[in-house]
Design an enzyme around this catalytic site. Structure first.
Site, mmCIF file in Angstrom:
data_model
loop_
_atom_site.group_PDB
_atom_site.id
_atom_site.type_symbol
_atom_site.label_atom_id
_atom_site.label_comp_id
_atom_site.label_asym_id
_atom_site.label_seq_id
_atom_site.Cartn_x
_atom_site.Cartn_y
_atom_site.Cartn_z
ATOM 1 C CB SER A 95 -0.942 -0.020 1.325
ATOM 2 O OG SER A 95 -0.258 -0.027 2.409
ATOM 3 C CG ASP A 106 1.763 -3.053 7.644
ATOM 4 O OD1 ASP A 106 1.144 -2.627 6.822
ATOM 5 O OD2 ASP A 106 1.688 -4.236 7.918
ATOM 6 C CG ASP A 108 4.018 -4.844 3.168
ATOM 7 O OD1 ASP A 108 3.927 -5.412 4.202
ATOM 8 O OD2 ASP A 108 2.793 -4.512 2.600
ATOM 9 C CG ASP A 160 5.028 -6.639 7.942
ATOM 10 O OD1 ASP A 160 5.259 -6.821 9.178
ATOM 11 O OD2 ASP A 160 3.792 -7.084 7.551
ATOM 12 C CE LYS A 221 -5.567 -0.950 1.409
ATOM 13 N NZ LYS A 221 -4.303 -0.521 1.335
ATOM 14 C CE1 TYR A 230 -7.602 -4.339 2.358
ATOM 15 C CE2 TYR A 230 -6.505 -5.135 4.189
ATOM 16 C CZ TYR A 230 -6.474 -4.546 3.039
ATOM 17 O OH TYR A 230 -5.255 -3.943 2.283
#
Length: 571
Positions: A95, A106, A108, A160, A221, A230
């Site tokens: 995202s 968060d 990634d 992450d 979303k 989700y």
């Protein structure tokens, strides 16, 4: 000479247009402005300060990663390798890279290193380096996952980290990760890690208008999160699946505004015939001996309920975890979205406790706050398998896991255990309304055994850890589900049907949990040779109470925990 007359073509009758006329440009702008204001009220946009903070965190992580690569080169002392030129690349994906991150989301992050490194070096040596940083908190290594990941909090932002090796001695900063030849000779774990970035970058390149795509995706979303559909790990759709679905609508309507794209999203997918796949481009196979989704060739791919295919090689189904129940639930929600006219009503939250009459309550318990996140992650990762097993029961027509978990934290008592609960709504096959005797024990026991087995392999069990599963009816709930964490929602008088407790750290015998005064008469206990204590509670009576336990001598070996129901649930 006769004069020629010019023949005019007969005028065609005006084509009839059925239904309401399409919105004008002014109406579209007004709808889009209303949509943006609603998204802002839900915290879907980051401020400039928050965005800069995120970018600074990513830059700081990149510096740490490149420092670590140099340190590893010096430590390994490899001939022909210049440590200062080994490079290294760290890029965000998901995202954040798509430009649709909301407040508190968060990040990634993909770390790309040279091929002479081992994966275990990243998950050991680099993790130790991260732990020494004062900005890093709550670091966890999940090396057994489908895509191995390091979870941490860096200056208050959840991160992450995934790692990929490429078959090169140098990783230049200008390296184009979309080139397929980088995948040749790369291990499967690295290919999966690389595909996180490759897929998001391909999506941005394949949509005709990135700005409209981002606004439409933010809307979908938010809708999916509000309607509790989700979650990739629990059998629904994750962020990349929703992004691919929205991107396909953008390809179909390249000139449409964001509000129109949202309307078309619900219209198109309300009519879609699953399991016809959703693809942004034609299937491609580079013949690198990597698994590629292709239902024309692979028989296993034909069994997928909701194929949503990634646009980057090797193409994969991002909705692999979808079950018949979750597919039916998402189709119902899409149909609901198609019939709704206003934005506010679209984002209304459902009341899960009023939707079903029968439930399975799952609970994960830990002794301390520090142990709890890892234990919750392990238990939650196995819930989808329980849903699949429940669906295989011929008398269960639907098993609906609520993606919202309910943590219970102690207030004032530091020694009190920490709990997290999940609910699975059940619909039973009525069979003409006749009396049913439904045995859920094998399904719940199987879930307990899987959790215990995985925890044992990962050496995660600690004293005070346990998991339990039990049947409940709607009338057993004391209150509505809380908006804020920490409030009890379940009557604590009911005993678990099946539970697994961690073995004691000081003896070979299992740790028994404290029991209520009536627990001896409501459940039977037996000690497992492998350590855990398992509790099997007898069935509930129709009045809501618990039937008296039988002694082992009086009970037939074939006797199981049964849930006796007169009228099964309806949605």
């Amino acid at each position: 000479m006769p004069r020629r007359t010019r023949r005019t073509a007969p005028s065609r009758p005006k084509q009839k247009v059925y239904g309401p006329p399409p919105p004008t440009r002014e109406e579209e702008c007004a709808q889009e402005n209303d949509l943006i204001e609603i998204l802002k009220s839900f915290g879907c946009f980051e401020s400039d300060v928050e965005l800069r903070h995120r970018e600074n965190v990513v830059q700081r992580l990149e510096s740490l990663f490149k420092e670590w690569l140099i340190e590893m080169c010096l430590q390994m002392n490899l001939p022909g390798i210049v440590p200062q030129k080994v490079g290294g690349k760290l890029v965000p994906f998901g995202s954040h890279h798509l430009g649709v991150a909301s407040k508190g989301a968060d990040i990634d992050v993909l770390c790309v290193g040279p091929g002479f490194l081992q994966r275990k070096d990243f998950f050991s040596s680099f993790v130790r380096k991260l732990k020494r940083q004062r900005e890093v908190k709550d670091i966890r290594v999940i090396e057994e996952a489908f895509v191995p990941v390091v979870k941490l909090t860096f200056e208050g932002i959840e991160i992450d980290l995934v790692f990929a090796r490429v078959a090169r001695n140098r990783v230049p900063q200008e390296m184009d990760l979309l080139r397929e030849d980088w995948l040749q000779g790369t291990d499967l774990h690295s290919v999966r890690s690389l595909n996180g970035y490759r897929v998001t970058e391909e999506i941005l390149r394949l949509v005709p208008n990135v700005q409209n795509f981002r606004l439409a995706l933010r809307t979908i979303k938010l809708w999916a999160k509000q309607r509790n559909i989700y979650s990739n790990s629990l059998g629904f759709l994750g962020g990349v699946s929703w992004a691919i679905l929205v991107a396909r609508i953008c390809q179909e309507y390249p000139n449409a505004s964001a509000s129109t794209l949202v309307t078309k999203f619900f219209k198109e997918y309300n009519m879609w015939k699953w399991p016809n796949p959703i693809m942004l481009r034609e299937l491609k196979d580079c013949h690198f001996n990597l698994p590629v989704w292709d239902a024309r060739v692979n028989l296993a791919d034909r069994s997928h309920s909701m194929p949503i295919i990634t646009p980057a090689y090797p193409m994969q189904n991002t909705a692999f975890n979808v079950t018949p129940s979750t597919l039916a639930i998402m189709k119902e929600e899409i149909q609901r979205g198609h019939t709704i006219a206003g934005w506010s009503q679209l984002f209304e939250k459902p009341n899960f406790l009023r939707k079903y009459k029968h439930y399975v309550l799952l609970q994960a318990t830990s002794a301390t706050e520090e142990q709890h996140p890892a234990w919750v992650g392990l238990v939650e990762s196995r819930i989808r398998h329980l849903v699949v097993n429940l669906e295989r029961n011929v008398l269960v027509t639907r098993a609906h896991i609520n993606v919202q978990s309910y943590p219970e934290r102690s207030t004032g008592n530091a020694r009190a255990p920490v709990r997290t609960k999940w609910l699975i709504g059940l619909v039973f096959n009525e069979k003409g309304g006749q009396h049913l005797s439904i045995d859920l024990t094998p399904n719940l026991q199987r879930f307990s055994d899987i959790v215990h087995s995985v925890a044992g392999r990962c050496q995660m069990f600690r004293e005070g850890m346990s998991s339990s599963a039990r049947y409940m009816s709607q009338k057993d709930f004391s209150w509505d589900l809380p908006q804020e964490p920490g409030r009890r929602v379940i009557s604590e008088e009911l005993q678990p049907s099946v539970s697994t407790a961690a073995p004691s750290l000081t003896s070979h015998q299992a740790t028994k949990r404290s029991r209520s005064p009536h627990s001896e008469s409501s459940s039977k206990k037996f000690k497992s040779d492998e350590g855990p204590i398992e509790e099997v509670c007898l069935s509930q009576s129709k009045s809501g109470g618990l039937k008296r336990a039988r002694t082992p001598e009086s009970e037939s070996p074939s006797k199981r925990v049964r849930t006796d129901l007169l009228r099964p649930a309806e949605t």
